[in-house]
Design a protein around this motif. Structure first.
Motif, PDB file in Angstrom:
ATOM      1  N   ARG A   1       0.849  -1.195   0.000  1.00 26.29           N
ATOM      2  CA  ARG A   1       0.000   0.000   0.000  1.00 26.29           C
ATOM      3  C   ARG A   1       0.885   1.246   0.000  1.00 26.29           C
ATOM      4  NH1 ARG A   1      -4.995   1.704   0.557  1.00 26.29           N
ATOM      5  NH2 ARG A   1      -5.757  -0.428   0.839  1.00 26.29           N
ATOM      6  N   TYR A   2       0.648   2.096  -0.987  1.00 25.34           N
ATOM      7  CA  TYR A   2       1.390   3.351  -1.116  1.00 25.34           C
ATOM      8  C   TYR A   2       0.477   4.526  -0.806  1.00 25.34           C
ATOM      9  CZ  TYR A   2       4.974   0.587  -3.487  1.00 25.34           C
ATOM     10  OH  TYR A   2       5.945  -0.349  -3.785  1.00 25.34           O
ATOM     11  N   THR A   3       1.037   5.519  -0.157  1.00 23.25           N
ATOM     12  CA  THR A   3       0.290   6.732   0.186  1.00 23.25           C
ATOM     13  C   THR A   3       1.128   7.955  -0.173  1.00 23.25           C
ATOM     14  OG1 THR A   3      -0.825   5.626   2.032  1.00 23.25           O
ATOM     15  CG2 THR A   3      -0.834   8.041   2.033  1.00 23.25           C
ATOM     16  N   ARG A   4       0.483   8.885  -0.856  1.00 28.56           N
ATOM     17  CA  ARG A   4       1.116  10.179  -1.133  1.00 28.56           C
ATOM     18  C   ARG A   4       0.255  11.274  -0.525  1.00 28.56           C
ATOM     19  NH1 ARG A   4       1.005   9.410  -7.441  1.00 28.56           N
ATOM     20  NH2 ARG A   4       1.812   7.278  -7.578  1.00 28.56           N
ATOM     21  N   GLU A   5       0.874  12.173   0.190  1.00 28.82           N
ATOM     22  CA  GLU A   5       0.173  13.324   0.777  1.00 28.82           C
ATOM     23  C   GLU A   5       0.789  14.601   0.209  1.00 28.82           C
ATOM     24  OE1 GLU A   5      -0.771  12.156   5.301  1.00 28.82           O
ATOM     25  OE2 GLU A   5       1.267  11.672   4.649  1.00 28.82           O
ATOM     26  N   TYR A   6      -0.065  15.579  -0.083  1.00 29.38           N
ATOM     27  CA  TYR A   6       0.385  16.816  -0.714  1.00 29.38           C
ATOM     28  C   TYR A   6      -0.260  18.011  -0.022  1.00 29.38           C
ATOM     29  CZ  TYR A   6      -0.214  13.224  -4.465  1.00 29.38           C
ATOM     30  OH  TYR A   6      -0.291  12.066  -5.200  1.00 29.38           O
ATOM     31  N   PHE A   7       0.510  19.041   0.244  1.00 28.84           N
ATOM     32  CA  PHE A   7      -0.070  20.305   0.690  1.00 28.84           C
ATOM     33  C   PHE A   7       0.874  21.444   0.325  1.00 28.84           C
ATOM     34  CE2 PHE A   7       2.293  18.739   4.406  1.00 28.84           C
ATOM     35  CZ  PHE A   7       3.003  19.861   4.839  1.00 28.84           C
ATOM     36  N   VAL A   8       0.329  22.650   0.283  1.00 28.51           N
ATOM     37  CA  VAL A   8       1.138  23.844   0.030  1.00 28.51           C
ATOM     38  C   VAL A   8       1.107  24.685   1.300  1.00 28.51           C
ATOM     39  CG1 VAL A   8       1.513  25.860  -1.405  1.00 28.51           C
ATOM     40  CG2 VAL A   8       0.588  23.787  -2.420  1.00 28.51           C
ATOM     41  N   SER A   9       2.240  24.841   1.913  1.00 33.16           N
ATOM     42  CA  SER A   9       2.337  25.512   3.214  1.00 33.16           C
ATOM     43  C   SER A   9       2.446  27.026   3.064  1.00 33.16           C
ATOM     44  CB  SER A   9       3.560  24.990   3.971  1.00 33.16           C
ATOM     45  OG  SER A   9       3.852  25.799   5.085  1.00 33.16           O
ATOM     46  N   GLN A  10       1.613  27.741   3.767  1.00 29.18           N
ATOM     47  CA  GLN A  10       1.754  29.195   3.815  1.00 29.18           C
ATOM     48  C   GLN A  10       2.880  29.607   4.771  1.00 29.18           C
ATOM     49  OE1 GLN A  10       1.137  31.648   6.299  1.00 29.18           O
ATOM     50  NE2 GLN A  10       1.590  33.305   4.851  1.00 29.18           N
ATOM     51  N   PRO A  11       2.971  29.043   5.987  1.00 26.23           N
ATOM     52  CA  PRO A  11       4.065  29.456   6.878  1.00 26.23           C
ATOM     53  C   PRO A  11       5.451  29.207   6.291  1.00 26.23           C
ATOM     54  CG  PRO A  11       2.388  28.261   8.106  1.00 26.23           C
ATOM     55  CD  PRO A  11       2.055  28.112   6.655  1.00 26.23           C
ATOM     56  N   ASP A  12       5.615  28.120   5.526  1.00 27.07           N
ATOM     57  CA  ASP A  12       6.936  27.776   5.006  1.00 27.07           C
ATOM     58  C   ASP A  12       7.074  27.971   3.502  1.00 27.07           C
ATOM     59  OD1 ASP A  12       8.487  26.720   7.390  1.00 27.07           O
ATOM     60  OD2 ASP A  12       6.641  25.569   7.553  1.00 27.07           O
ATOM     61  N   GLN A  13       6.026  28.491   2.844  1.00 28.04           N
ATOM     62  CA  GLN A  13       6.084  28.887   1.439  1.00 28.04           C
ATOM     63  C   GLN A  13       6.678  27.798   0.534  1.00 28.04           C
ATOM     64  OE1 GLN A  13       4.843  31.815  -0.078  1.00 28.04           O
ATOM     65  NE2 GLN A  13       3.799  31.879   1.891  1.00 28.04           N
ATOM     66  N   CYS A  14       6.078  26.610   0.604  1.00 22.39           N
ATOM     67  CA  CYS A  14       6.569  25.520  -0.227  1.00 22.39           C
ATOM     68  C   CYS A  14       5.460  24.505  -0.485  1.00 22.39           C
ATOM     69  CB  CYS A  14       7.757  24.817   0.437  1.00 22.39           C
ATOM     70  SG  CYS A  14       7.352  24.003   1.997  1.00 22.39           S
ATOM     71  N   LEU A  15       5.634  23.761  -1.570  1.00 21.45           N
ATOM     72  CA  LEU A  15       4.808  22.593  -1.853  1.00 21.45           C
ATOM     73  C   LEU A  15       5.505  21.389  -1.228  1.00 21.45           C
ATOM     74  CD1 LEU A  15       2.686  20.861  -3.465  1.00 21.45           C
ATOM     75  CD2 LEU A  15       4.306  20.937  -5.371  1.00 21.45           C
ATOM     76  N   VAL A  16       4.732  20.585  -0.514  1.00 19.95           N
ATOM     77  CA  VAL A  16       5.287  19.417   0.164  1.00 19.95           C
ATOM     78  C   VAL A  16       4.583  18.169  -0.341  1.00 19.95           C
ATOM     79  CG1 VAL A  16       5.705  18.298   2.391  1.00 19.95           C
ATOM     80  CG2 VAL A  16       5.735  20.800   2.229  1.00 19.95           C
ATOM     81  N   VAL A  17       5.358  17.150  -0.699  1.00 20.80           N
ATOM     82  CA  VAL A  17       4.819  15.851  -1.098  1.00 20.80           C
ATOM     83  C   VAL A  17       5.505  14.776  -0.256  1.00 20.80           C
ATOM     84  CG1 VAL A  17       4.426  14.207  -2.973  1.00 20.80           C
ATOM     85  CG2 VAL A  17       4.501  16.670  -3.472  1.00 20.80           C
ATOM     86  N   ARG A  18       4.709  13.980   0.444  1.00 21.75           N
ATOM     87  CA  ARG A  18       5.257  12.894   1.265  1.00 21.75           C
ATOM     88  C   ARG A  18       4.790  11.558   0.697  1.00 21.75           C
ATOM     89  NH1 ARG A  18       3.220  10.690   6.894  1.00 21.75           N
ATOM     90  NH2 ARG A  18       5.121   9.775   7.774  1.00 21.75           N
TER      91      ARG A  18
END
Length: 939
Positions: A333-350
């Motif tokens: 089972r694979y999981t990808r999580e994505y969000f764009v952070s305002q405090p850290d000004q970046c796109l994050v993909v886990r």
């Protein structure tokens, strides 16, 4: 004792409401990856936007940065436009509209950006002798050409040729039916952008230079042959959408058929075509305003995930602003999580999995900009640099891959990860834009600085900061319309079923999605949401993806105050302050007037001059409409410091402009606006109902504000006089509200703009309390205009019918808005509003319209459940805001109010009306007042 009891009851009531509301499942979700851009799920922090496709073996994340636009700071204004103002007015007063439009087109429009001579380039690409062989020839060998699917209604940019302008050859063929022998044939190709030379079997069938004309060429029988016949088209595309775009009615294909025969007997040419790019460097085309640009793409390739995939799901959780993709591949089972952070000004993909050492993929960057390059910074980091074509702006993005376990290396410009346990990717992006006058920023340094701030932070820390910042806004309002069996369906299926079944919970999700999109595209300190928020994948987006100020920009912010997102209004106020600078020059050069003016479009460089065409581009009320948002902020918050220091100074400047601009109508002696138009129809006129309604509201707001602030007594008298002398709303011969000063409305007109109803919504110039007969006339106008419309038009009609207090008709419009996207509106798979194409204003207008059914406060009191549809018989809401500085919680059952609680934020007297009853009571700032179903205060 009583005081403490009141507070306790209020807290108990609040807890009672919120308890059941927290159980809502506010997610968009799907059982398959996105195929098209409008299937993908949007993320954003106000500055960086991302569209997540959720592919299994190939993940595509298209991203934007809000300040990447074409063009550069420049003067948009014709220097001597004011010389022609009086002549234009006199022609219009004399009934010579076409002459006035011709004069205005020549001397009154804004200046375009740099433009180059076309003739030498056209001569070069038309010199077919210079080619090794002639592509128009029947026996030309096109076996090595690539293929493309045509027509493409939004240009060949959308089907694989992104960013392409220039000379392109297209080829196809068809077999001549035996019974067509000896007959002349009609080649019906629709529209071609911009100039075509169409050949059949090497003979020129026709050429047309106008992109807006349909191509229908007749080829004589002697130019045809038995068997295979070849069609070759040389397309010269200078700018914007290119190629064979066909017909707006996409059900009408490109085809060929015998002259005089039925079109149903045709051979269809809407199919795969071969193409060859001859020259991709056409001369520059001048534009009135700039276009918003895509930045780049993050591409992840998972070689192990191509087979045996099951249990796939992708989703967007509105409560967390996190997108997630999950699936099982080969038992893992694979999981990808994505969000764009305002405090850290970046796109994050886990990326995680439930088996160690099982994560393998390659990560790369790309951009559709011709001047772009990807470089390797170190074994875990890539950089993307770009330059906007013929513009001042540059972009820089950095991708960092942090793998736990396994190996990470660089190969062929990509980062390869193998055998990892967990991987987190970080992406930053920046441009050299500093403000609308300054492009001296260092994009590379900014992107690098944002990345360096991430070095010492864990994923958990980034996630917690993201959640805390986002949820401080989103969690202010909770809403439930009950549940339904459709709640278990994927979002794409739910859209298809919504109009057929009663699914009120989907309307609640739609409202919250509108709030999510506003938070994601318009944080404090950013630029305001444009026509597409901050999401755009095209170098040539429709209407430039800029800011249209004759409704679309304003509609973006209708939910800001009522849906408890007041801070999201800030970017719009920042824009108004900037427009007051550029608009002052436009007011002076075009109207010899003080203050400032905004015509019907603007962009990142804050252009304010007339654009496009004199029959619709000279509309002067953009600044006035925008300034009403400043007044609305005060109405909702009662913040006198904001009124004194920010709102009133800007409102006052617009009023000063109209004091100078308005002129006397020789036929009536009343003041009229002009030259102007009623967006976007009817041509150039003197006097339009929309203008007068907006100006009347502007004057009323300025008068009230000056009284509150105890300032500008003499100016107040002038504004009162002008307001009283403005041409009033009129009822026409069909019982309709007139759109113009003269009674020329066409009851068969179904135009998407219903501009003359501005005074009903969002204005308060026409209300049931002030003038019931005028409200009836406005309603009659809307009946004549009809229910059909593009996405944002449907959203506006929800608000109109809510103000008319016809909840069931408003609910009908909700059904039309939340329906599969078609040629006339609806919603895409990801619930983006379809104009079509995508425009975000319908999402915001629709969200505001649903709220308008539950509460109205524009008439000076809280009107509870004024337009409740029968479909929403049960529901509850917490955090809904009203003018006067109030925040409400309420619950209703079987269509009747059961509980109500009012929080006073400003300590004003509160008047509540419901079901023919009225309650008026004094309040204290910060206190909550429970009210029972009989409209009695609970002591």
């Amino acid at each position: 004792m009583i005081k403490n009891m009141r507070l306790t009851l209020g807290l108990v009531f609040a807890g009672f409401l919120s308890g059941s509301l927290q159980a809502q499942d506010l997610k968009l979700w799907y059982n398959q990856p996105a195929e098209q851009w409008t299937d993908a799920l949007p993320l954003g922090n106000g500055r960086i936007g991302a569209m997540v496709f959720g592919g299994v073996n190939r993940e595509h994340i298209q991203f934007n940065e809000e300040t990447l636009w074409t063009d550069s700071p420049r003067d948009y204004n014709m220097p001597d436009g004011a010389k022609y103002l009086n002549d234009i007015r006199q022609l219009l007063f004399a009934g010579k509209q076409k002459e006035a439009e011709a004069l205005a087109a020549k001397h009154f429009m804004g200046l375009k950006s740099k433009e180059e001579e076309r003739a030498p380039w056209v001569e070069k690409v038309r010199d077919l002798a210079s080619l090794k062989s002639n592509p128009s020839a029947a026996k030309y060998n096109d076996s090595k050409w690539k293929t493309i699917q045509l027509p493409a209604i939004n240009g060949w940019e959308t089907v694989g040729l992104e960013g392409l302008d220039g000379a392109v050859w297209l080829r196809n063929s068809f077999v001549l039916p035996d019974d067509w022998a000896g007959k002349d044939l009609v080649f019906d190709l629709g529209k071609i952008r911009d100039h075509d030379f169409t050949y059949v079997n090497g003979h020129l069938a026709g050429t047309t230079a106008n992109a807006s004309d349909g191509r229908m060429y007749v080829v004589s029988a002697d130019k045809l042959k038995k068997g295979v016949n070849h069609i070759s088209i040389q397309v010269l595309n200078y700018f914007d959408k290119g190629g064979l775009v066909g017909y707006k009615d996409t059900s009408r294909p490109m085809r060929v058929y015998p002259k005089g025969a039925s079109e149903q007997q045709a051979v269809i040419l809407s199919r795969s075509w071969k193409y060859m790019i001859q020259d991709d460097d056409p001369p520059l085309v001048g534009t009135y305003q700039a276009s918003y640009q895509p930045f780049g793409d993050l591409l992840l390739t998972f070689p192990d995930a191509s087979k045996g995939v099951s249990d796939y799901k992708r989703e967007l959780d509105l409560t967390t602003a996190i997108s997630k993709t999950t699936y099982v591949s080969k038992g893992v089972r694979y999981t990808r999580e994505y969000f764009v952070s305002q405090p850290d000004q970046c796109l994050v993909v886990r990326i995680t999995s439930d088996k160690k050492q099982s994560i393998n993929f390659q990560a790369g960057l790309r951009s559709s900009h011709k001047q772009s390059a990807v470089r390797v910074i170190d074994p875990t980091t890539l950089g993307l640099s770009l330059q906007v074509k013929d513009g001042a702006l540059k972009g820089e993005s950095i991708l960092k891959v942090n793998a736990i376990g396994g190996k990470t290396r660089v190969k062929n410009g990509q980062i390869h990860v193998s055998g990892a346990n967990e991987v987190v990717l970080y992406l930053t992006a920046a441009t050299n834009y500093k403000n609308f006058k300054d492009v001296s920023g260092d994009a590379a340094a900014l992107a690098k600085a944002d990345m360096e701030k991430l070095a010492q932070q864990s994923y958990g820390s980034l996630l917690n900061k993201h959640l805390n910042e986002y949820q401080q806004y989103f969690n202010r309002l909770s809403l439930s319309f009950g549940s339904s069996s459709e709640s278990t369906l994927p979002t794409d299926q739910r859209i298809e079923q919504f109009a057929k079944n009663n699914d009120p919970a989907f309307a609640a999700l739609y409202l919250q999605y509108g709030r999510y999109l506003l938070i994601s595209s318009s944080r404090p300190g950013t630029r305001p949401a444009n026509l597409q928020g901050i999401w755009n994948d095209l170098l040539t987006p429709s209407w430039g993806s800029k800011y249209t100020t004759n409704i679309n920009l304003e509609m973006n912010y209708w939910p800001a105050e009522s849906l408890n997102l007041s801070e999201m209004h800030e970017p719009l106020f920042d824009m108004i302050e900037e427009l007051s600078q550029t608009g002052a020059e436009t007011a002076r050069k075009y109207y010899n007037a003080p203050g400032f003016v905004v015509h019907h479009n603007t962009d990142i460089w804050r252009g304010t001059a007339p654009i496009n065409n004199s029959n619709h581009g000279i509309w002067v009320s953009g600044g006035a409409w925008l300034s009403t948002h400043l007044w609305e902020r005060y109405n909702y918050t009662q913040d006198k410091e904001f009124l004194r220091n920010r709102a009133y100074p800007l409102m006052r400047k617009v009023a000063l402009f109209f004091n100078s601009y308005l002129v006397k109508d020789p036929a009536t002696g009343l003041l009229v606006s002009g030259p102007t138009n009623s967006p976007e129809q009817g041509g150039l006129v003197m006097g339009a109902a929309m203008d007068h309604q907006i100006i009347r509201d502007l004057y009323s707001a300025c008068i009230k504000a000056s009284e509150i602030l105890n300032t500008d007594g003499e100016l107040r008298k002038i504004m009162k006089s002008n307001r009283d002398r403005l041409t009033p709303n009129k009822i026409g011969r069909f019982g309709q509200l007139q759109e113009w000063t003269v009674d020329i409305d066409d009851t068969t007109n179904k135009h998407r703009h219903v501009s003359h109803l501005w005074g009903v919504h969002p204005g308060a110039d026409i209300t049931w309390d002030k003038d019931p007969e005028m409200m009836k006339a406005a309603r009659q106008s809307l009946i004549y205009r009809g229910d059909e419309g593009t996405g944002w038009s449907l959203a506006w009609k929800i608000n109109f019918w809510s103000r008319f207090k016809d909840g069931d008709h408003a609910w009908k419009m909700v059904h039309m808005l939340i329906s599969p996207a078609a040629k006339g509106g609806g919603s895409y798979v990801n619930l983006f509003d379809a104009h079509p194409p995508f425009q975000i204003d319908g999402n915001f207008g629709g969200a505001a319209g649903i709220a308008e059914m539950l509460l109205q406060s524009h008439s000076g009191y809280l009107d509870i459940l004024p337009s409740l549809p029968s479909a929403l018989k049960d529901g509850e809401i917490k955090g809904l805001c009203a003018r006067g500085g109030f925040e409400l919680e309420m619950k209703w059952k079987d269509g009747k109010l059961s509980d109500l609680s009012v929080l006073s934020k400003a300590g004003n007297t509160c008047t509540v009306k419901y079901a023919g009853k009225e309650l008026k009571f004094a309040t204290e700032r910060g206190k909550r007042y429970p009210i029972d179903s009989a409209l009695q205060l609970i002591k």
